[in-house]
Design an enzyme around this catalytic site. Structure first.
Site, PDB file in Angstrom:
ATOM      1  N   LYS A   7      -2.434  -2.268   7.944  1.00  0.00           N
ATOM      2  CA  LYS A   7      -3.580  -1.693   8.644  1.00  0.00           C
ATOM      3  C   LYS A   7      -3.692  -2.288  10.045  1.00  0.00           C
ATOM      4  CE  LYS A   7      -6.450  -0.408   4.702  1.00  0.00           C
ATOM      5  NZ  LYS A   7      -7.758  -0.556   4.045  1.00  0.00           N
ATOM      6  N   ARG A  43       0.856  -1.180   0.000  1.00  0.00           N
ATOM      7  CA  ARG A  43       0.000   0.000   0.000  1.00  0.00           C
ATOM      8  C   ARG A  43       0.899   1.239   0.000  1.00  0.00           C
ATOM      9  NH1 ARG A  43      -2.240  -3.413   4.093  1.00  0.00           N
ATOM     10  NH2 ARG A  43      -4.343  -4.164   3.577  1.00  0.00           N
ATOM     11  N   HIS A  57      -4.540  -8.695   3.496  1.00  0.00           N
ATOM     12  CA  HIS A  57      -5.988  -8.639   3.645  1.00  0.00           C
ATOM     13  C   HIS A  57      -6.430  -9.444   4.861  1.00  0.00           C
ATOM     14  CE1 HIS A  57      -6.746  -7.748  -0.911  1.00  0.00           C
ATOM     15  NE2 HIS A  57      -6.479  -6.663  -0.215  1.00  0.00           N
TER      16      HIS A  57
END
Length: 312
Positions: free
Chosen positions: A179, A155, A278
């Site tokens: 994240k 990212r 993910h």
């Protein structure tokens, strides 16, 4: 000062929530700003209608969703806003700012399925080959960024936050904090390693001379400081201008290309899920739609009956 800023600055519970996102959940600044904007709009809606944020009902929430729909917000935008508000009100309830969480009873609208936009392998090759021909002083930095984004699927926030301690050049692996500060190990290619080495020995030391304090992050701007998200977007825009290859470059487009090409070459979804960081396999499965679409195009071009029907 804008109306929403005036409103939010009076809310201690809101400041507490933002601190929670930054310091406990470790969300990127762009994500935090998105939360601020979405929650501010709802609080202004309540304020304009003389409604206390602690006394909202399901009907009030539905009225707000209806207003968003009437004002032509997309399903994806409405889903994002509701998600932010659900998170906010859950926080308020757990921290005892409110007595009940009405948003717990609200289901987010189903978002529009948008297939990831990606580059073909030919486009990737053309982009990297043309950028390699540049002779300006920042060419090696930009090449290293392109090679690493495509070779690792990072990212934008993960790339700009990389430090010298996060990368193992010999083993060709990166320690990434994604994240929610979740750590994962991501490999990268030999060509990416070569590009990074050239940058580390070339323009990076020169950029550091512009910053007396020094900098531990790998990718630097012209002042020798850590890149920002906007700075990375600007670099990709400049790459297009300097190479003459206009592909609507964006960090996420290279990430999508990485995942799609892996899947096309036979990598399994679980591996791609781990590489991309993910949380859910469902998020990764969207790439199967891309490859199925490509497979159907190949079928239509190759299968005799399909060719015949197209020409009829």
């Amino acid at each position: 000062m804008e109306k929403e800023e005036q409103l939010l600055n009076t809310r201690l519970e809101f400041k507490s929530f933002i601190d929670y996102l930054r310091n406990e959940r470790r969300y990127s600044e762009n994500t935090v700003k998105s939360y601020q904007k979405d929650i501010a709009k709802f609080l202004i809606f309540l304020n304009d209608n003389s409604i206390d944020y602690r006394e909202i009902t399901i009907d009030i929430i539905r009225s707000y969703i209806l207003e968003l729909t009437i004002t032509h917000h997309s399903k994806a935008t409405i889903k994002r806003i509701i998600s932010a508000l659900k998170h906010y009100y859950k926080f308020l309830y757990l921290r005892k700012y409110i007595n009940q969480d009405v948003f717990e009873l609200i289901s987010s609208p189903k978002g529009e399925k948008k297939l990831p936009d990606f580059l073909t392998t030919n486009e990737i090759d053309l982009l990297l080959d043309e950028n390699k021909k540049r002779t300006d002083e920042l060419a090696d930095r930009d090449q290293a960024i392109l090679e690493l984004l495509y070779a690792s699927g990072l990212r934008a926030s993960e790339l700009i936050n990389l430090t010298l301690q996060d990368i193992n050049m010999r083993e060709r692996i990166i320690r990434v904090f994604g994240k929610g500060s979740k750590e994962r190990i991501v490999p990268f290619s030999k060509t990416a390693r070569c590009a990074i080495e050239q940058y580390m020995q070339g323009s990076r030391p020169k950029l550091l001379t512009n910053n007396p304090k020094g900098e531990n992050h790998i990718f630097l701007n012209s002042h020798g400081e850590k890149l920002t998200y906007r700075g990375l977007e600007y670099i990709l825009s400049e790459v297009e201008k300097k190479t003459g290859i206009y592909l609507k470059l964006h960090p996420h487009k290279l990430r999508h290309s990485f995942a799609t090409h892996l899947l096309n070459e036979g990598a399994d979804l679980r591996t791609i899920q781990e590489l991309l960081g993910h949380e859910s396999i469902g998020t990764t499965q969207i790439y199967t739609h891309v490859t199925y679409s490509e497979m159907k195009n190949t079928y239509d071009k190759s299968f005799p009956r399909a060719r015949k029907r197209r020409s009829e």
